[in-house]
Motif scaffolding. Structure first.
Motif, mmCIF file in Angstrom:
data_model
loop_
_atom_site.group_PDB
_atom_site.id
_atom_site.type_symbol
_atom_site.label_atom_id
_atom_site.label_comp_id
_atom_site.label_asym_id
_atom_site.label_seq_id
_atom_site.Cartn_x
_atom_site.Cartn_y
_atom_site.Cartn_z
ATOM 1 N N HIS A 8 2.369 9.779 -8.100
ATOM 2 C CA HIS A 8 1.043 9.669 -8.048
ATOM 3 C C HIS A 8 0.765 11.281 -7.610
ATOM 4 O O HIS A 8 -0.295 11.890 -8.070
ATOM 5 C CB HIS A 8 0.138 8.812 -6.977
ATOM 6 C CG HIS A 8 -0.163 7.706 -7.439
ATOM 7 N ND1 HIS A 8 0.619 6.395 -7.535
ATOM 8 C CD2 HIS A 8 -0.914 7.403 -8.618
ATOM 9 C CE1 HIS A 8 -0.006 5.498 -8.133
ATOM 10 N NE2 HIS A 8 -0.925 5.946 -8.985
ATOM 11 N N MET B 289 -1.484 2.803 -9.987
ATOM 12 C CA MET B 289 -1.635 2.327 -8.925
ATOM 13 C C MET B 289 -1.600 0.836 -8.917
ATOM 14 O O MET B 289 -1.063 -0.025 -7.972
ATOM 15 C CB MET B 289 -3.004 2.842 -8.531
ATOM 16 C CG MET B 289 -3.488 2.032 -6.976
ATOM 17 S SD MET B 289 -4.653 3.274 -6.192
ATOM 18 C CE MET B 289 -5.111 2.160 -4.830
ATOM 19 N N SER C 17 0.937 -1.269 0.103
ATOM 20 C CA SER C 17 0.136 -0.017 -0.048
ATOM 21 C C SER C 17 0.868 1.221 -0.049
ATOM 22 O O SER C 17 1.985 1.243 0.391
ATOM 23 C CB SER C 17 -0.890 -0.102 1.260
ATOM 24 O OG SER C 17 -1.824 1.040 0.895
ATOM 25 N N GLY C 18 0.464 2.311 -0.393
ATOM 26 C CA GLY C 18 0.887 3.653 -0.205
ATOM 27 C C GLY C 18 0.250 4.783 0.012
ATOM 28 O O GLY C 18 -1.077 4.772 -0.141
ATOM 29 N N GLN D 52 -10.951 4.035 -1.922
ATOM 30 C CA GLN D 52 -9.950 3.421 -2.781
ATOM 31 C C GLN D 52 -10.409 2.127 -3.430
ATOM 32 O O GLN D 52 -9.643 1.545 -4.221
ATOM 33 C CB GLN D 52 -8.538 3.104 -2.358
ATOM 34 C CG GLN D 52 -7.770 4.491 -1.670
ATOM 35 C CD GLN D 52 -7.482 5.343 -2.940
ATOM 36 O OE1 GLN D 52 -6.832 4.801 -4.051
ATOM 37 N NE2 GLN D 52 -8.024 6.626 -2.872
ATOM 38 N N TYR E 51 -4.132 7.426 -13.662
ATOM 39 C CA TYR E 51 -3.638 7.263 -12.253
ATOM 40 C C TYR E 51 -4.062 5.540 -11.844
ATOM 41 O O TYR E 51 -3.061 5.189 -11.184
ATOM 42 C CB TYR E 51 -4.483 8.086 -11.363
ATOM 43 C CG TYR E 51 -4.355 8.180 -10.179
ATOM 44 C CD1 TYR E 51 -3.712 9.415 -9.543
ATOM 45 C CD2 TYR E 51 -4.863 7.148 -9.004
ATOM 46 C CE1 TYR E 51 -3.457 9.350 -8.080
ATOM 47 C CE2 TYR E 51 -4.635 7.120 -7.709
ATOM 48 C CZ TYR E 51 -3.922 8.200 -7.037
ATOM 49 O OH TYR E 51 -3.462 8.442 -5.777
ATOM 50 N N ARG F 136 -0.119 9.221 -0.869
ATOM 51 C CA ARG F 136 0.545 10.276 -1.795
ATOM 52 C C ARG F 136 0.995 11.001 -0.653
ATOM 53 O O ARG F 136 0.308 11.582 0.280
ATOM 54 C CB ARG F 136 -0.542 10.926 -2.492
ATOM 55 C CG ARG F 136 -1.030 9.863 -3.784
ATOM 56 C CD ARG F 136 -2.208 10.657 -4.488
ATOM 57 N NE ARG F 136 -3.307 11.047 -3.659
ATOM 58 C CZ ARG F 136 -3.786 12.137 -3.618
ATOM 59 N NH1 ARG F 136 -3.757 13.126 -4.187
ATOM 60 N NH2 ARG F 136 -5.081 11.988 -2.782
ATOM 61 N N VAL G 262 -4.325 -5.214 0.103
ATOM 62 C CA VAL G 262 -3.870 -3.658 -0.134
ATOM 63 C C VAL G 262 -4.643 -2.899 0.941
ATOM 64 O O VAL G 262 -5.934 -2.841 0.828
ATOM 65 C CB VAL G 262 -4.287 -3.416 -1.507
ATOM 66 C CG1 VAL G 262 -3.750 -1.789 -1.659
ATOM 67 C CG2 VAL G 262 -3.742 -4.277 -2.621
ATOM 68 N N ASP H 1 1.849 -0.630 -8.933
ATOM 69 C CA ASP H 1 2.545 -0.536 -7.558
ATOM 70 C C ASP H 1 2.042 -1.754 -7.091
ATOM 71 O O ASP H 1 2.749 -2.479 -6.169
ATOM 72 C CB ASP H 1 1.674 0.482 -6.666
ATOM 73 C CG ASP H 1 2.293 2.077 -7.158
ATOM 74 O OD1 ASP H 1 3.401 2.219 -7.452
ATOM 75 O OD2 ASP H 1 1.264 2.960 -7.052
ATOM 76 N N PHE I 124 4.705 2.216 0.669
ATOM 77 C CA PHE I 124 5.707 3.159 0.016
ATOM 78 C C PHE I 124 4.993 4.793 0.014
ATOM 79 O O PHE I 124 3.751 4.777 0.412
ATOM 80 C CB PHE I 124 5.892 2.637 -1.464
ATOM 81 C CG PHE I 124 4.599 2.805 -2.383
ATOM 82 C CD1 PHE I 124 3.723 1.565 -2.307
ATOM 83 C CD2 PHE I 124 4.108 3.893 -2.943
ATOM 84 C CE1 PHE I 124 2.634 1.501 -3.157
ATOM 85 C CE2 PHE I 124 3.031 3.557 -3.941
ATOM 86 C CZ PHE I 124 2.217 2.392 -3.720
HETATM 87 N N1 TRP Z 1 -4.378 5.924 -4.559
HETATM 88 C C1 TRP Z 1 -3.917 5.978 -3.076
HETATM 89 C C2 TRP Z 1 -4.433 7.331 -2.688
HETATM 90 O O1 TRP Z 1 -5.146 8.197 -3.142
HETATM 91 C C3 TRP Z 1 -2.442 6.069 -3.233
HETATM 92 C C4 TRP Z 1 -1.810 4.785 -3.882
HETATM 93 C C5 TRP Z 1 -0.991 4.866 -4.827
HETATM 94 C C6 TRP Z 1 -1.903 3.423 -3.467
HETATM 95 N N2 TRP Z 1 -0.890 3.694 -5.194
HETATM 96 C C7 TRP Z 1 -1.226 2.671 -4.412
HETATM 97 C C8 TRP Z 1 -2.600 2.732 -2.369
HETATM 98 C C9 TRP Z 1 -1.265 1.401 -4.455
HETATM 99 C C10 TRP Z 1 -2.624 1.377 -2.291
HETATM 100 C C11 TRP Z 1 -1.676 0.636 -3.282
HETATM 101 O O2 TRP Z 1 -4.403 7.186 -1.270
#
Ligand code: TRP
Ligand code: ADP
Length: 331
Positions: free
Chosen positions: A43, A130, A6-7, A148, A126, A9, A142, A133, A38
């Motif tokens: 993004h 994602m 997971s990530g 999301q 976008y 921004r 995730v 990722d 990350f």
């Molecule tokens: N789109 C997510 C957000 O706005 C951030 C994100 C980017 C993300 N890549 C991802 C989340 C991969 C989970 C996995 O918060």
């Protein structure tokens, strides 16, 4: 062992919505899974931050990840742009993604409404980046907030399409995950249903807010003139205060104010004071670690460097395999 990716921004400081929707799950999941967390700096470029803002925001999130309890010994923590293989996977996936399906994504339509003068191609693609990722490390789960969910559905679609086109059960189909329950959406202090820095800064309580700032924001939170008869349904703003209380206060406290509401004896001033105190107690230890970590530049750099190395290793393996499956062979 399950794979978790997971990530978040880097668009500012993390708020309680980010914490309860995402970060809290990261912290719990690192104990029993192989995790990749990350900072999604590529993004964040869809909204054009300045180079200075971008760099300091990436550093802030890295610090907040660790301050909140992410452990670089247990999870791989990295900055997305340190693993540029994700761009190649995104490009390769995009060949089997249709413009129409990207145009129908709720978050894209929302951005078009919000920033009509900056409808860039990065916003449209976008969900592909994602998906890259996530698929880059073969995630099973995730951890993300409810907003999301659609992106995760698309990730599964893209993965399945790839497997189908190349007749190879290569990618797993990952699911959005919240520890122990459904995906969550933490409301804002301004009466809105989602705490979000993009909507209204004052709707957010940040992990780096001081007690004084928390008190001021909470006391100004939207409420109403109070119930006039027992059992009266709550307005959105008051429901939000209860939701926030459920996140940070004990069940007894929530129960007490719930009773007060039902008996029409509730004083929102008292409820807000309690809420501010409980939010402060919750945020304070994280805030103190944030302050400590801000001075530990060498340590922060080391975490990012080592995380990037581990993430690149996992990414390189995937890219090599994907190239072979697609038929890209170097001479
Ligand atoms: N789109 C997510 C957000 O706005 C951030 C994100 C980017 C993300 N890549 C991802 C989340 C991969 C989970 C996995 O918060
Ligand atoms: P913001 O909406 O403030 O710009 P992001 O889009 O950067 O926040 O969100 C990062 C992560 O935090 C995502 O997993 C998202 O689902 C989660 N998140 C953000 N706001 C909330 C919220 N109010 N409730 C639950 N999860 C949230």
């Amino acid at each position: 062992m399950k794979r978790v990716v997971s990530g978040i921004r880097p668009t500012g400081f993390l708020h309680l919505g980010n914490y309860f929707g995402a970060l809290r799950n990261f912290i719990k999941m690192q104990e029993e899974n192989e995790c990749f967390f990350f900072i999604a700096d590529y993004h964040s470029l869809t909204t054009h931050p300045t180079p200075t803002d971008l760099q300091s925001n990436v550093r802030n999130i890295l610090i907040e990840y660790i301050a909140a309890g992410l452990d670089p010994e247990k999870a791989t923590i990295y900055v997305q742009s340190d693993v540029p293989q994700v761009c190649e996977l995104s490009l390769l996936l995009s060949m089997n993604v249709y413009i129409g399906e990207l145009q129908r994504v709720a978050s894209f339509k929302e951005k078009v409404r919000r920033q009509p003068d900056n409808v860039n191609a990065g916003l449209l693609t976008y969900p592909v980046l994602m998906a890259a990722d996530i698929l880059l490390h073969h995630a099973d789960m995730v951890p993300v907030g409810k907003d999301q969910e659609q992106h995760l559905e698309m990730t599964r679609d893209f993965a399945q399409r790839f497997n189908h086109i190349y007749k190879h059960e290569y990618f797993k189909l990952p699911v959005a995950y919240n520890f122990g329950s459904e995906l969550v959406k933490i409301p804002g202090l301004d009466g809105s249903t989602k705490m979000s820095k993009s909507d209204n800064e004052n709707s957010c309580i940040y992990l780096s807010d001081t007690p004084e700032v928390i008190r001021k924001k909470v006391m100004k939170a939207v409420s109403d003139s109070g119930p006039t008869e027992p059992g009266q349904p709550k307005t959105q703003a008051v429901e939000n205060l209860f939701q926030l209380m459920k996140a940070v206060s004990t069940p007894e406290t929530v129960h007490y104010f719930e009773d007060q509401y039902q008996n029409c004896a509730i004083r929102y001033g008292d409820m807000k004071k309690q809420l501010a105190a409980d939010m402060t107690a919750f945020v304070q230890p994280v805030y103190e670690r944030i302050l400590e970590l801000r001075d530990k530049d060498d340590y922060i750099r080391k975490v990012a460097r080592e995380g990037a190395e581990r993430a690149r290793e996992s990414a390189a393996k995937t890219i090599k395999e994907v190239r072979e499956i697609i038929g890209i062979k170097s001479f």
